[in-house]
Design an enzyme around this catalytic site. Structure first.
Site, PDB file in Angstrom:
ATOM      1  N   PHE A 263       0.991  -0.829   0.075  1.00  0.00           N
ATOM      2  CA  PHE A 263       0.399   0.042  -0.226  1.00  0.00           C
ATOM      3  C   PHE A 263       0.665   1.384  -0.273  1.00  0.00           C
ATOM      4  O   PHE A 263       1.197   1.710   1.093  1.00  0.00           O
ATOM      5  CB  PHE A 263      -0.822   0.079   1.378  1.00  0.00           C
ATOM      6  CG  PHE A 263      -2.586  -1.610   1.185  1.00  0.00           C
ATOM      7  CD1 PHE A 263      -3.427  -1.108   0.675  1.00  0.00           C
ATOM      8  CD2 PHE A 263      -1.644  -2.480   2.228  1.00  0.00           C
ATOM      9  CE1 PHE A 263      -3.562  -1.789   0.375  1.00  0.00           C
ATOM     10  CE2 PHE A 263      -2.601  -3.053   2.270  1.00  0.00           C
ATOM     11  CZ  PHE A 263      -4.066  -3.290   0.870  1.00  0.00           C
TER      12      PHE A 263
ATOM     13  N   PHE B 204       2.682   1.195   3.698  1.00  0.00           N
ATOM     14  CA  PHE B 204       2.801  -0.205   4.480  1.00  0.00           C
ATOM     15  C   PHE B 204       2.699  -1.233   3.672  1.00  0.00           C
ATOM     16  O   PHE B 204       1.961  -0.668   2.774  1.00  0.00           O
ATOM     17  CB  PHE B 204       2.076  -0.180   5.738  1.00  0.00           C
ATOM     18  CG  PHE B 204       0.860  -0.396   5.923  1.00  0.00           C
ATOM     19  CD1 PHE B 204       0.169  -1.630   5.278  1.00  0.00           C
ATOM     20  CD2 PHE B 204      -0.152   0.215   5.538  1.00  0.00           C
ATOM     21  CE1 PHE B 204      -0.817  -2.079   5.574  1.00  0.00           C
ATOM     22  CE2 PHE B 204      -1.806   0.385   5.203  1.00  0.00           C
ATOM     23  CZ  PHE B 204      -1.854  -0.822   5.039  1.00  0.00           C
TER      24      PHE B 204
ATOM     25  N   GLU C 180       0.858  -4.640   3.944  1.00  0.00           N
ATOM     26  CA  GLU C 180       0.622  -5.913   4.596  1.00  0.00           C
ATOM     27  C   GLU C 180       0.865  -7.734   4.604  1.00  0.00           C
ATOM     28  O   GLU C 180       1.427  -7.766   3.748  1.00  0.00           O
ATOM     29  CB  GLU C 180      -0.497  -6.597   4.792  1.00  0.00           C
ATOM     30  CG  GLU C 180      -1.466  -7.343   5.420  1.00  0.00           C
ATOM     31  CD  GLU C 180      -3.191  -7.405   4.884  1.00  0.00           C
ATOM     32  OE1 GLU C 180      -3.693  -8.284   6.032  1.00  0.00           O
ATOM     33  OE2 GLU C 180      -3.960  -6.664   4.321  1.00  0.00           O
ATOM     34  N   ILE C 181       1.394  -8.703   5.188  1.00  0.00           N
ATOM     35  CA  ILE C 181       2.552  -9.573   5.204  1.00  0.00           C
ATOM     36  C   ILE C 181       1.318 -10.489   5.074  1.00  0.00           C
ATOM     37  O   ILE C 181       0.322 -10.890   6.149  1.00  0.00           O
ATOM     38  CB  ILE C 181       3.308  -9.927   6.190  1.00  0.00           C
ATOM     39  CG1 ILE C 181       4.494  -9.229   5.589  1.00  0.00           C
ATOM     40  CG2 ILE C 181       3.649 -11.243   5.765  1.00  0.00           C
ATOM     41  CD1 ILE C 181       6.337  -9.511   6.502  1.00  0.00           C
ATOM     42  N   VAL C 182       0.596 -11.615   4.426  1.00  0.00           N
ATOM     43  CA  VAL C 182      -0.333 -12.187   4.227  1.00  0.00           C
ATOM     44  C   VAL C 182       0.022 -13.761   5.050  1.00  0.00           C
ATOM     45  O   VAL C 182      -0.748 -14.037   5.925  1.00  0.00           O
ATOM     46  CB  VAL C 182      -1.183 -12.093   2.970  1.00  0.00           C
ATOM     47  CG1 VAL C 182      -2.588 -13.016   3.143  1.00  0.00           C
ATOM     48  CG2 VAL C 182      -1.845 -10.937   2.335  1.00  0.00           C
TER      49      VAL C 182
ATOM     50  N   CYS D 248       2.995 -16.529   5.022  1.00  0.00           N
ATOM     51  CA  CYS D 248       4.571 -16.590   5.263  1.00  0.00           C
ATOM     52  C   CYS D 248       4.632 -17.664   5.726  1.00  0.00           C
ATOM     53  O   CYS D 248       3.566 -18.871   6.479  1.00  0.00           O
ATOM     54  CB  CYS D 248       4.829 -15.698   6.621  1.00  0.00           C
ATOM     55  SG  CYS D 248       7.103 -15.645   6.466  1.00  0.00           S
ATOM     56  N   ALA D 249       5.442 -19.265   4.592  1.00  0.00           N
ATOM     57  CA  ALA D 249       5.978 -19.983   5.057  1.00  0.00           C
ATOM     58  C   ALA D 249       6.872 -20.515   4.273  1.00  0.00           C
ATOM     59  O   ALA D 249       7.148 -20.101   3.335  1.00  0.00           O
ATOM     60  CB  ALA D 249       4.909 -21.046   4.738  1.00  0.00           C
ATOM     61  N   VAL D 250       8.132 -21.745   5.339  1.00  0.00           N
ATOM     62  CA  VAL D 250       8.895 -22.823   4.181  1.00  0.00           C
ATOM     63  C   VAL D 250       8.243 -24.008   4.197  1.00  0.00           C
ATOM     64  O   VAL D 250       7.475 -24.465   5.680  1.00  0.00           O
ATOM     65  CB  VAL D 250       9.665 -22.218   4.727  1.00  0.00           C
ATOM     66  CG1 VAL D 250      10.781 -23.642   4.496  1.00  0.00           C
ATOM     67  CG2 VAL D 250      10.359 -20.383   4.894  1.00  0.00           C
TER      68      VAL D 250
ATOM     69  N   LYS E 145      16.858 -24.201   8.893  1.00  0.00           N
ATOM     70  CA  LYS E 145      17.865 -23.930   8.086  1.00  0.00           C
ATOM     71  C   LYS E 145      18.104 -22.825   7.747  1.00  0.00           C
ATOM     72  O   LYS E 145      19.163 -22.475   6.424  1.00  0.00           O
ATOM     73  CB  LYS E 145      18.076 -25.173   6.046  1.00  0.00           C
ATOM     74  CG  LYS E 145      17.595 -26.279   6.351  1.00  0.00           C
ATOM     75  CD  LYS E 145      17.811 -26.479   4.998  1.00  0.00           C
ATOM     76  CE  LYS E 145      17.151 -28.625   5.121  1.00  0.00           C
ATOM     77  NZ  LYS E 145      16.663 -28.673   3.970  1.00  0.00           N
TER      78      LYS E 145
ATOM     79  N   LEU F 296       3.030  -4.877   8.001  1.00  0.00           N
ATOM     80  CA  LEU F 296       2.040  -5.319   9.154  1.00  0.00           C
ATOM     81  C   LEU F 296       1.253  -6.357   8.919  1.00  0.00           C
ATOM     82  O   LEU F 296       1.558  -6.946   7.437  1.00  0.00           O
ATOM     83  CB  LEU F 296       0.720  -4.228   8.924  1.00  0.00           C
ATOM     84  CG  LEU F 296       1.198  -2.478  10.054  1.00  0.00           C
ATOM     85  CD1 LEU F 296      -0.373  -1.576   9.532  1.00  0.00           C
ATOM     86  CD2 LEU F 296       1.236  -2.741  11.139  1.00  0.00           C
TER      87      LEU F 296
ATOM     88  N   ALA G 237       2.848 -17.773  15.713  1.00  0.00           N
ATOM     89  CA  ALA G 237       4.075 -17.389  14.378  1.00  0.00           C
ATOM     90  C   ALA G 237       4.869 -16.000  15.092  1.00  0.00           C
ATOM     91  O   ALA G 237       5.707 -15.727  14.765  1.00  0.00           O
ATOM     92  CB  ALA G 237       2.884 -16.759  13.190  1.00  0.00           C
ATOM     93  N   ILE G 238       4.121 -16.225  16.260  1.00  0.00           N
ATOM     94  CA  ILE G 238       4.230 -14.769  17.124  1.00  0.00           C
ATOM     95  C   ILE G 238       5.887 -15.012  16.771  1.00  0.00           C
ATOM     96  O   ILE G 238       6.650 -13.654  16.895  1.00  0.00           O
ATOM     97  CB  ILE G 238       4.220 -14.765  18.560  1.00  0.00           C
ATOM     98  CG1 ILE G 238       2.126 -13.730  17.979  1.00  0.00           C
ATOM     99  CG2 ILE G 238       4.399 -13.384  19.092  1.00  0.00           C
ATOM    100  CD1 ILE G 238       1.002 -13.919  19.253  1.00  0.00           C
ATOM    101  N   GLY G 239       6.163 -15.961  17.844  1.00  0.00           N
ATOM    102  CA  GLY G 239       7.574 -16.504  18.043  1.00  0.00           C
ATOM    103  C   GLY G 239       8.931 -15.390  16.920  1.00  0.00           C
ATOM    104  O   GLY G 239       9.739 -15.138  16.663  1.00  0.00           O
TER     105      GLY G 239
ATOM    106  N   ILE H  66      -6.677  -3.927   5.100  1.00  0.00           N
ATOM    107  CA  ILE H  66      -6.394  -4.334   5.604  1.00  0.00           C
ATOM    108  C   ILE H  66      -7.391  -5.006   6.670  1.00  0.00           C
ATOM    109  O   ILE H  66      -8.123  -4.553   7.331  1.00  0.00           O
ATOM    110  CB  ILE H  66      -4.803  -4.761   6.920  1.00  0.00           C
ATOM    111  CG1 ILE H  66      -5.303  -3.848   8.398  1.00  0.00           C
ATOM    112  CG2 ILE H  66      -3.592  -4.252   5.811  1.00  0.00           C
ATOM    113  CD1 ILE H  66      -3.613  -4.425   8.782  1.00  0.00           C
TER     114      ILE H  66
ATOM    115  N   TYR I 111      -7.770 -10.422  11.151  1.00  0.00           N
ATOM    116  CA  TYR I 111      -8.080 -11.643  11.540  1.00  0.00           C
ATOM    117  C   TYR I 111      -8.249 -12.126  12.901  1.00  0.00           C
ATOM    118  O   TYR I 111      -7.917 -11.593  14.093  1.00  0.00           O
ATOM    119  CB  TYR I 111      -7.053 -12.566  11.279  1.00  0.00           C
ATOM    120  CG  TYR I 111      -6.836 -12.208  10.158  1.00  0.00           C
ATOM    121  CD1 TYR I 111      -7.056 -13.778   9.177  1.00  0.00           C
ATOM    122  CD2 TYR I 111      -6.187 -11.408   9.080  1.00  0.00           C
ATOM    123  CE1 TYR I 111      -6.760 -13.825   7.520  1.00  0.00           C
ATOM    124  CE2 TYR I 111      -5.770 -11.430   7.446  1.00  0.00           C
ATOM    125  CZ  TYR I 111      -5.788 -12.300   7.466  1.00  0.00           C
ATOM    126  OH  TYR I 111      -5.936 -12.928   5.780  1.00  0.00           O
TER     127      TYR I 111
END
Length: 760
Positions: free
Chosen positions: A483, A488, A490-492, A494-496, A503, A526, A533-535, A557, A560
């Protein structure tokens, strides 16, 4: 014009040695015999500029319009326009007479040069330089057989002729100014070196850099084939595009080598991949052929470089030049992010205006306690010299989380690409496959998210995804929406993927995303993070303390349920993908500096015996050897000796703190249960007084102030500090109480400094 794109400057070993090759004749009209063309022009200019002033006036008069009364239209003294053959300086040995008449208009030489009477010698010499460039171009126009080249020469001839008449500086008029394509050839080769070779040891990487410099140097002095020659060799090529680049090359790179009154640019700095593609195949073939022919002339130390390493370097570079998906030509090239670029400076390159000059470094004000730069450089040399430091594992227990991922990226094991779906462009099959792969990774790793929702956002053209690619398949990514107007992103998601975790990929992904946003000037993230996921987000610098004003993101945004809003503010000065490496190096520097300081302090002082004699305390500076360690007295603030003045100052500060405290209370909605204003009640905080032995609050401080308890600033500051310390000791760091204690403490010390009670 020289055949095809032949080499005029000699063997590749010349470029490798770093010397400036002899320049060919303009456009190749004089072939190899014109190697000294620019040198001869320089000699002529020097001779002409050292001539007597009347001689200079005569020379300039030939190219100056008549200033006699009656609106004479003659544009050059004693000559037709243009002359059959330009006058030669060495043939004009007669005495100059300003009264000699012009063959064209009959007015005198003096009438043609009246505008030069008060012109400085420096300006006259500049104009004389343009005169000789005009004469050289005039010769080129008549000798050149190629129509396209001839047309460019004639245009430049007219431009310089006009500059003499108007006494102005030659300015090339074009629809587009340099650079003509980004990234430039130099930047692309730079990226190539970083992309393919940054993992090599220092010595081997230095060899690659030598090859890159040599290659760039060859391009800067390469003779392009004419458009007509290229049409014969490659009939199906983009003829119009090549002709445009050829014209630009003549005007900005080739002709200015000899006509120095025109601004000159390096070919590798103003042209990009398009020009490189048009010359690379022929250039590579001729460079290697010439190297083989002249191998016996090469010195032994250059022979291996030229005959063994250079062919392999060119083959690898050729793949990237003609590949449709090579990352080195992307303006968002990530493998060479900040701090990772290897600068390759070509021969004769001028320092860019943005680069500080060496002496400017010395103008920066020194800070008290600064370590001398020569000492820093000495320590830096030590920690970067492999022979000077013990061999340690880069992946030890103390390595950064992203160390392994960074090494894999340098070796080409993993890649990072920002991709997204598009409604305007034809779908790219590979990108679509990656988007499907990302949808699968997010669906597997985020089971609570509906698959339809993940699919919709991943393929939404407004969203982008930083994808992590390994062996051609997606193993992770971060989906985000920018935006820019609100400042800012917005991260929607996030994963591996689970079998590739632990790693350092997650940390390296986020670091690449940070650098991508810094380039796009968006400095805030944001995201809504669930309890799992907070950690992760905390480790990446995210916090519940949101820096973006609420009005900026409310309504933009999605909220959730059951998730925590977290934010991260980026610092544009930090190269995030290399941040842990920089910190590690800084630690090594400090460690070395401490070791050197300790080595200097070898004297052992006797222990203190004064306390046995009944002394209760002594000034720190009186301890033997304390000053030799570098210790300095802490700056003291102003102690107010007047009791009334002290009372008034402390009262004002306390009042400000209370107002600020009330503001924080309202902001955080804790008006009824706040421990700062009054003593903590046992019913509200069970066990508080078992934990906190010396309680303090703002009400107690107000009472102490009224009773004139605070006879020094130190007593007042100690009580205030006790409030903050108690709060942090009793409450967990994530609590609102803990955060507000930090905010109020900062505010308090700001007011103390403003009052002059402690030094700023």
């Amino acid at each position: 014009m020289a055949d095809s794109a032949g080499i005029q400057q000699g063997s590749p070993a010349v470029g490798a040695a770093g010397s400036v090759p002899a320049a060919p004749g303009a456009g190749g009209t004089e072939g190899s015999g014109a190697a000294g063309g620019s040198a001869r022009i320089a000699v002529k200019k020097a001779q002409l500029r050292s001539s007597p002033r009347p001689k200079k006036l005569e020379k300039l008069g030939v190219y100056s319009s008549c200033k006699a009364e009656g609106a004479c239209k003659c544009n050059g003294w004693k000559s037709q326009n243009p002359p059959p053959t330009p006058p030669r300086t060495d043939q004009q040995s007669h005495t100059v007479n300003l009264q000699e008449p012009c063959r064209s208009c009959s007015h005198t030489l003096g009438d043609h040069v009246t505008h030069l009477e008060n012109v400085s010698e420096e300006e006259m010499n500049r104009l004389l330089g343009i005169v000789l460039d005009v004469e050289y171009l005039y010769t080129c126009v008549h000798k050149e057989e190629d129509a396209d080249t001839k047309q460019v020469y004639f245009s430049l001839f007219k431009l310089l002729r006009k500059s003499i008449l108007q006494m102005g500086k030659p300015m090339l008029e074009a629809q587009e100014n340099p650079p003509f394509e980004k990234p430039s050839i130099e930047q692309g080769v730079n990226n190539f070196v970083q992309y393919k070779f940054s993992h090599l040891p220092s010595k081997e990487r230095q060899t690659i850099m030598e090859l890159a410099k040599m290659f760039l140097n060859q391009i800067n002095y390469w003779q392009l084939e004419t458009p007509s020659q290229r049409r014969q060799r490659v009939p199906n090529d983009d003829a119009a595009g090549y002709k445009a680049n050829y014209t630009r090359w003549l005007c900005y790179c080739n002709v200015p080598q000899f006509c120095d009154s025109l601004p000159r640019y390096e070919t590798t700095q103003i042209f990009g991949r398009t020009l490189l593609r048009s010359v690379f195949t022929v250039m590579r073939k001729q460079l290697l052929e010439q190297a083989r022919q002249e191998k016996d002339k090469l010195p032994p130390e250059k022979r291996t470089l030229i005959l063994t390493h250079f062919p392999k370097f060119l083959s690898m570079l050729e793949e990237e030049v003609y590949s449709h998906s090579s990352p080195i030509w992307s303006q968002d090239f990530l493998a060479g992010a900040s701090g990772g670029q290897i600068p390759i400076h070509t021969v004769g390159e001028k320092r860019k205006p943005s680069e500080p000059l060496p002496h400017e470094e010395n103008k920066r004000p020194r800070v008290v306690g600064d370590i001398p730069m020569d000492l820093i450089n000495e320590v830096m040399a030590t920690i970067t010299d492999p022979a000077a430091i013990p061999e340690t594992s880069l992946l030890s227990a103390h390595s950064a989380r992203d160390e392994a991922a960074r090494l894999e990226e340098r070796r080409g094991v993993i890649e990072f690409h920002v991709i997204g779906n598009s409604l305007n462009q034809k779908p790219n099959k590979r990108i679509l496959m990656w988007l499907v792969g990302l949808q699968n990774v997010f669906s597997h790793q985020l089971p609570r998210m509906p698959k339809e929702y993940i699919t919709r956002l991943v393929f939404d053209p407004k969203h982008k995804t930083l994808s992590l690619i390994k062996d051609g398949r997606v193993i992770g990514g971060i989906c985000f929406r920018m935006f820019p107007s609100q400042g800012f992103t917005e991260i929607v998601f996030c994963a591996v993927t689970s079998n590739e975790q632990v790693k350092g990929y997650g940390t390296h992904l986020m670091n690449h995303l940070k650098e991508y946003h810094i380039k796009h000037e968006i400095l805030n993230f944001l995201t809504y993070a669930d309890e799992y996921a907070i950690g992760y987000f905390k480790k990446q610098g995210f916090s519940k303390d949101i820096k973006v004003p609420k009005a900026k993101y409310v309504g933009y945004i999605k909220d959730y349920e059951g998730a925590t809003l977290m934010g991260c503010e980026l610092n544009p000065s930090i190269p995030y993908t290399e941040f842990s490496v920089i910190i590690k190096k800084q630690k090594e520097i400090i460690k070395k500096l401490i070791e050197r300081k300790q080595a200097q302090i070898r004297k052992v002082y006797p222990g203190l015996s004064c306390f046995k004699e009944g002394v209760r305390q002594i000034p720190i500076e009186s301890i033997p050897g304390i000053r030799e360690t570098g210790w300095k007295p802490v700056g003291k603030g102003k102690e107010l000796k007047d009791p009334d003045q002290l009372y008034s100052t402390l009262k004002t500060i306390l009042q400000h703190v209370k107002v600020r405290h009330t503001h924080i209370c309202i902001q955080n909605s804790h008006q009824n249960a706040w421990p700062f204003m009054e003593p903590v009640k046992k019913t509200e905080a069970p066990g508080y007084y078992q934990v906190i032995r010396f309680p303090m609050d703002l009400k107690t401080m107000s009472e102490r102030l009224k009773s004139r308890y605070y006879t020094t600033r130190k007593l007042f500051m100690a009580d205030m500090q006790r409030i903050f310390t108690n709060c942090r000791e009793y409450n967990p760091p994530e609590s609102e109480y803990y955060k507000c204690a930090n905010l109020l403490e900062k505010f308090f010390y700001t007011k103390i400094k403003e009052a002059g009670l402690i030094e700023k």
